[in-house]
Design a protein around this motif. Structure first.
Motif, mmCIF file in Angstrom:
data_model
loop_
_atom_site.group_PDB
_atom_site.id
_atom_site.type_symbol
_atom_site.label_atom_id
_atom_site.label_comp_id
_atom_site.label_asym_id
_atom_site.label_seq_id
_atom_site.Cartn_x
_atom_site.Cartn_y
_atom_site.Cartn_z
ATOM 1 N N HIS A 73 0.683 -1.223 -0.026
ATOM 2 C CA HIS A 73 -0.145 -0.007 -0.154
ATOM 3 C C HIS A 73 1.166 1.120 -0.091
ATOM 4 O O HIS A 73 1.525 1.366 1.205
ATOM 5 C CB HIS A 73 -1.125 -0.009 1.307
ATOM 6 N N MET A 74 0.725 2.140 -1.146
ATOM 7 C CA MET A 74 1.812 3.243 -1.292
ATOM 8 C C MET A 74 1.314 4.089 -0.246
ATOM 9 O O MET A 74 2.426 4.549 0.302
ATOM 10 C CB MET A 74 1.534 3.763 -2.653
ATOM 11 N N LEU A 75 0.235 4.429 0.117
ATOM 12 C CA LEU A 75 0.049 5.408 0.987
ATOM 13 C C LEU A 75 0.486 5.078 2.379
ATOM 14 O O LEU A 75 1.240 5.846 3.267
ATOM 15 C CB LEU A 75 -1.732 5.463 1.226
ATOM 16 N N ARG A 107 3.162 3.099 3.064
ATOM 17 C CA ARG A 107 4.699 3.249 2.828
ATOM 18 C C ARG A 107 5.090 4.877 2.932
ATOM 19 O O ARG A 107 5.939 5.260 3.722
ATOM 20 C CB ARG A 107 5.006 2.818 1.430
ATOM 21 N N ASP A 108 4.381 5.524 2.495
ATOM 22 C CA ASP A 108 4.638 7.112 2.238
ATOM 23 C C ASP A 108 4.544 7.681 3.600
ATOM 24 O O ASP A 108 5.373 8.244 4.160
ATOM 25 C CB ASP A 108 3.806 7.752 1.336
ATOM 26 N N THR A 109 3.573 7.108 4.332
ATOM 27 C CA THR A 109 3.212 7.734 5.815
ATOM 28 C C THR A 109 4.516 7.562 6.720
ATOM 29 O O THR A 109 4.729 8.080 7.533
ATOM 30 C CB THR A 109 1.631 7.025 6.397
ATOM 31 N N VAL A 169 7.364 6.445 6.003
ATOM 32 C CA VAL A 169 8.572 7.149 5.556
ATOM 33 C C VAL A 169 8.522 8.776 6.156
ATOM 34 O O VAL A 169 9.516 9.195 6.877
ATOM 35 C CB VAL A 169 8.801 7.119 3.944
ATOM 36 N N LEU A 170 7.386 9.407 6.134
ATOM 37 C CA LEU A 170 7.031 10.752 6.748
ATOM 38 C C LEU A 170 7.224 10.575 8.530
ATOM 39 O O LEU A 170 8.185 11.680 8.872
ATOM 40 C CB LEU A 170 5.751 11.297 6.512
ATOM 41 N N GLN A 206 11.166 10.332 8.884
ATOM 42 C CA GLN A 206 11.882 11.748 8.332
ATOM 43 C C GLN A 206 12.077 12.439 9.449
ATOM 44 O O GLN A 206 13.129 13.161 9.085
ATOM 45 C CB GLN A 206 11.250 11.841 6.972
ATOM 46 N N THR A 259 15.616 5.370 5.324
ATOM 47 C CA THR A 259 14.668 4.694 5.096
ATOM 48 C C THR A 259 14.612 4.037 3.627
ATOM 49 O O THR A 259 15.065 5.061 2.770
ATOM 50 C CB THR A 259 13.095 5.029 5.304
ATOM 51 N N THR A 271 11.948 1.835 0.576
ATOM 52 C CA THR A 271 10.791 1.174 0.346
ATOM 53 C C THR A 271 10.889 0.262 -0.452
ATOM 54 O O THR A 271 11.498 0.200 -1.577
ATOM 55 C CB THR A 271 9.753 2.222 0.370
#
Length: 205
Positions: free
Chosen positions: A9-11, A13-15, A17-18, A21, A28, A30
């Protein structure tokens, strides 16, 4: 600290990572599926921690966790999941996973858990592990099916047509047909009667 986040789920993964960060000293990477994660681990440099989504493509549950832990390199592996129950978490920990992270964890709890695991400790949230959930006692056959597929299968055991099941669940008939086809494959049935028999023999309904 290098962390690999493997989830389809891209969302999510992005969450994640945020989240990381904003933390000092965490780097990180992915992956969108299991094979991509394997490639990144094999390519190096070593990750301190690999977070594997329990149900992403190619994962194959605990077997995927074990294979990842056996790959060369000094990396620890943890499961992250929004669907797995306590039994799965216990199996993962028994197999030597660094931990089990429900996707319901808060950002701060997640970051703390990752730091804890990267230091060599094993993590699982106590409230999740102690929860007296019926989910933890589900039949292994039920673990293969989504909640909607279970509802459709129950309709099949009651002898209902696709049209009747669609009406009961307030969904479209083509959607029911798709669920029926998918659950056949998951439980090893070739028709409605066989699916109903398998479910009843397993004591699901």
């Amino acid at each position: 600290m290098r962390i690999l986040i493997a989830d389809d789920h891209m969302l999510l993964r992005d969450t994640l990572v945020l989240y990381f960060q904003n933390e000092e000293g965490i780097e990180t990477a992915t992956a969108a599926d299991y094979q991509e994660a394997v490639g990144l681990v094999e390519a190096g440099p070593d990750f301190d921690l690999v977070l594997l989504d329990f149900s992403m493509p190619g994962m194959e549950g605990i077997a995927g966790l074990t294979r990842m832990m056996e790959l060369p390199g000094a990396h620890r592996v943890a499961l992250i999941s929004g669907t797995a129950n306590r039994e799965v978490a216990e199996q993962a920990l028994a197999a030597g996973a660094a931990g089990f992270l429900p996707k319901t964890l808060s950002a701060r709890s997640l970051v703390n858990a990752v730091r804890f695991m990267a230091l060599g400790e094993q993590y699982a949230p106590l409230d999740f592990m102690r929860a007296e959930e019926a989910e933890a006692d589900r039949h292994p056959l039920a673990e293969k099916l989504s909640s909607r597929e279970m509802e459709v299968l129950e309709g099949l055991t009651q002898g209902k047509s696709n049209k009747e099941i669609a009406r009961d669940l307030d969904i479209r008939e083509p959607t029911v047909k798709l669920h029926v086809k998918t659950l056949y494959r998951k439980i090893g049935a070739s028709n409605r009667t066989q699916a109903a028999m398998i479910a009843k023999e397993a004591g699901l309904f």
